[in-house]
Design a protein around this motif. Structure first.
Motif, short mmCIF file in Angstrom:
data_model
loop_
_atom_site.label_atom_id
_atom_site.label_comp_id
_atom_site.label_asym_id
_atom_site.label_seq_id
_atom_site.Cartn_x
_atom_site.Cartn_y
_atom_site.Cartn_z
N GLU A 72 63.62 125.64 36.83
CA GLU A 72 63.02 126.57 35.88
C GLU A 72 63.02 128.00 36.41
O GLU A 72 63.04 128.95 35.64
CB GLU A 72 61.58 126.13 35.58
CG GLU A 72 61.50 124.82 34.81
CD GLU A 72 60.09 124.45 34.41
OE1 GLU A 72 59.15 125.21 34.76
OE2 GLU A 72 59.91 123.42 33.75
N ARG A 73 62.99 128.13 37.73
CA ARG A 73 62.89 129.46 38.31
C ARG A 73 63.44 129.44 39.73
O ARG A 73 63.24 128.49 40.48
CB ARG A 73 61.41 129.88 38.33
CG ARG A 73 61.12 131.25 38.91
CD ARG A 73 59.64 131.61 38.69
NE ARG A 73 59.29 132.81 39.43
CZ ARG A 73 58.71 132.82 40.63
NH1 ARG A 73 58.39 131.68 41.22
NH2 ARG A 73 58.43 133.95 41.23
N CYS A 93 64.71 133.28 35.87
CA CYS A 93 63.97 132.27 35.12
C CYS A 93 64.86 131.68 34.03
O CYS A 93 65.62 132.41 33.38
CB CYS A 93 62.72 132.86 34.46
SG CYS A 93 61.49 133.48 35.62
N GLY A 96 62.64 130.47 28.31
CA GLY A 96 61.31 130.01 27.96
C GLY A 96 60.33 129.93 29.10
O GLY A 96 59.15 129.60 28.89
N VAL A 97 60.76 130.23 30.32
CA VAL A 97 59.88 130.17 31.49
C VAL A 97 59.28 131.55 31.76
O VAL A 97 59.98 132.56 31.74
CB VAL A 97 60.66 129.68 32.74
CG1 VAL A 97 59.79 129.76 33.99
CG2 VAL A 97 61.16 128.26 32.51
N THR A 98 57.99 131.58 32.02
CA THR A 98 57.29 132.84 32.24
C THR A 98 57.58 133.39 33.64
O THR A 98 57.38 132.69 34.63
CB THR A 98 55.77 132.65 32.10
OG1 THR A 98 55.49 132.12 30.80
CG2 THR A 98 55.03 133.96 32.30
N PRO A 99 58.05 134.62 33.76
CA PRO A 99 58.28 135.23 35.08
C PRO A 99 56.98 135.33 35.87
O PRO A 99 55.91 135.53 35.30
CB PRO A 99 58.83 136.62 34.74
CG PRO A 99 59.38 136.49 33.35
CD PRO A 99 58.48 135.50 32.66
N GLN A 100 57.10 135.21 37.19
CA GLN A 100 55.93 135.28 38.06
C GLN A 100 56.02 136.42 39.07
O GLN A 100 55.09 136.63 39.85
CB GLN A 100 55.77 133.95 38.81
CG GLN A 100 55.50 132.75 37.92
CD GLN A 100 54.13 132.81 37.28
OE1 GLN A 100 53.19 133.37 37.82
NE2 GLN A 100 54.00 132.20 36.10
N ASN A 103 53.18 138.78 39.79
CA ASN A 103 51.96 138.19 40.32
C ASN A 103 52.07 137.80 41.79
O ASN A 103 51.10 137.32 42.38
CB ASN A 103 51.60 136.92 39.51
CG ASN A 103 51.43 137.21 38.04
OD1 ASN A 103 50.90 138.25 37.65
ND2 ASN A 103 51.87 136.29 37.19
N GLN A 147 51.08 128.06 38.83
CA GLN A 147 52.32 128.45 38.17
C GLN A 147 52.98 127.30 37.43
O GLN A 147 54.14 127.41 37.01
CB GLN A 147 53.30 129.00 39.22
CG GLN A 147 52.79 130.21 39.98
CD GLN A 147 53.73 130.59 41.10
OE1 GLN A 147 54.89 130.97 40.86
NE2 GLN A 147 53.29 130.48 42.35
#
Length: 199
Positions: A72-73, A93, A96-100, A103, A147
């Protein structure tokens, strides 16, 4: 016995077997293409003339690793040696996967003590099921759980005997990715060399 029905059954089985073989062949060809992209980006990193070319090659490399492992990442942390702070500087990513990345800009060695010790030994981390490390890696568990990570592969980036950071792969197909680990160690060496050249 109905000969016509029997022949039809044999034809159906033969068709199914051929379909399965074609699917496997297509999957194999796709994996081969993904590996070729990985190797091409290693060459690009090695031949990079400036930091912009390194950035382009590394981002393409992370995408190729992510697609090969069906992750996913994928991402890279750089370690600031004096402060012992890890900063997420590259990220890819899947859809549909949220970047991190925003953070994860200031993780200290104390935030991830078990991983830090493992990386300093030059070893990689393979987590098939996050819940199995809840007791042995409690701080790292909390970071990953926040996450939505349930499996993980991470490996150190070394250059001339110095830990420079690490590469991570979130929620990969771990069973498939195990065969990829030796190549991932080579990737770390190429990235470390490029950083040293263009700092």
């Amino acid at each position: 016995m109905n000969p016509g029905r029997e022949r039809t059954g044999e034809g159906t089985r033969r068709g199914t077997e051929e379909s399965t073989m074609c699917k496997r062949e297509n999957e194999g060809n796709e994996q081969q293409r993904e590996l070729e992209v990985v190797f091409a980006q290693l060459v690009a990193i090695d031949r990079a003339r400036n930091s912009a070319e390194v950035d382009l090659a590394v981002n393409t490399l992370l995408q190729a690793i992510g697609e090969y492992t069906q992750a996913e990442r994928t991402y890279i942390f750089e370690m600031m040696e004096e402060e012992r702070i890890f900063t997420n500087i590259y990220e890819w990513c899947s859809e549909g996967v949220t970047p991190q990345i925003d953070n994860l800009q200031a993780l200290t060695a104390d935030d991830m003590p078990v991983w830090d010790r493992i990386f300093l030994r030059g070893e990689s981390i393979i987590i098939d099921d996050l819940e199995t490390v809840k007791e042995s890696m409690p701080l790292e568990y909390d970071i990953l759980k926040a996450q939505d990570i349930y499996s993980e592969i991470s490996f150190p980036i070394w250059y001339r005997g110095k830990l420079m950071g690490f590469i991570g792969v979130d929620n990969p197909r771990v069973a498939k990715s195990r065969y990829f680990l030796n190549l991932l160690a080579v990737v770390g060496g190429y990235v470390g060399n490029a950083w040293e050249n263009f700092r």
